[in-house]
Design a protein around this motif. Sequence first.
Motif, short mmCIF file in Angstrom:
data_model
loop_
_atom_site.label_atom_id
_atom_site.label_comp_id
_atom_site.label_asym_id
_atom_site.label_seq_id
_atom_site.Cartn_x
_atom_site.Cartn_y
_atom_site.Cartn_z
N GLU A 56 -9.14 10.16 58.52
CA GLU A 56 -9.73 10.02 59.86
C GLU A 56 -11.14 10.57 59.83
N HIS A 58 -14.19 12.85 60.50
CA HIS A 58 -14.36 14.29 60.72
C HIS A 58 -15.82 14.55 61.08
N THR A 66 -10.75 15.00 54.80
CA THR A 66 -10.84 16.47 54.93
C THR A 66 -9.49 17.17 55.00
N ASP A 67 -8.60 16.70 55.89
CA ASP A 67 -7.32 17.39 56.05
C ASP A 67 -6.49 17.33 54.77
N HIS A 182 -11.89 20.47 65.50
CA HIS A 182 -11.92 19.34 64.56
C HIS A 182 -13.32 19.14 63.99
N GLU A 187 -13.39 24.39 60.19
CA GLU A 187 -12.98 23.37 59.21
C GLU A 187 -14.11 23.05 58.23
ZN LIG Z 1 -9.19 18.02 60.13
#
Ligand SMILES: [Zn+2]
Length: 290
Positions: A56, A58, A66-67, A182, A187
Amino acid sequence: MRRWMMGILLCVLASACEAQGQTKLSAKWEELTAADFHEAITRAQGTCLLPFGILEKHGPHLPLGTDLLNVRYVAEHAAQQEYAVIFPEYYFGQIAEARHEPGTMAYNGELQLRLLQATTDEMARNGCKKVIIVNGHGGNEHLLPYFAQTQLDTPHDYVLYVQWGHEIPKKEGAEKTGPDWHAGERETSDVLITHPNLVHVDRAKEESGGDQKRIRLPENVYTGIWWYGRFPNHYSGDGSTATKEHGEADLQNWVNTVVRAIKAVKADDESLKLQNEFYEKSRHPMDTSH
Ligand SMILES: [Zn+2]
């Protein structure tokens, strides 16, 4: 004579390599041979990690993965401290709210559940009798407890655990600057440690990560469009203030939390027993006395 000496040398080297191989058994499923996989499952006491990421947007400055990148970094560092087998890249989660942005892979809800069930079932068939889903994506926080609850529908010979969240290092004045949920400072700081070459801090101000508060509803009323209403750029916070120190502190907390989870799961003998008792009783509820 020479050949003979060479033979001995090779033998010594081979056994040294083999011994090293044994002490350095990889935690990553895809890196193990079939025989080493057997040993790995034994060493892990049947405990396996399924680090769960997503693809997704970022913000304007961080990679789509990233996640996934961060949660795998954490799982790998945790498994170095407390051994567990780590399942390969998995990113088939809930991200409907980012379908308007490029690069989002949003599988439908039914497929998410079916694929996750097939994956954990296959892990268990291969000896992972304790599966810990280590969640790295906020959008999965309803999906995963729901998935765990559906494990009670039919008997399983393994226990599914879901781990997410860790203590966030506190920052002075954070409440005034709004949510950092987010691609924001925290992050972005994490990615500065896990994959520094993928961060474009200079682009972090190109879009707003501010809360646009476009939907006015009481806190206890939920609607699926809430995230888009508040953060239409799929960005919440400000990544431009990220630092490596912040990232190190946050990741340390996260790794420690996962290490504690692995230890607790290894020590947990009750859940499987209770599951079996529950499945048995649920076959004939009218006989269950209270
Ligand atoms: Zn994230």
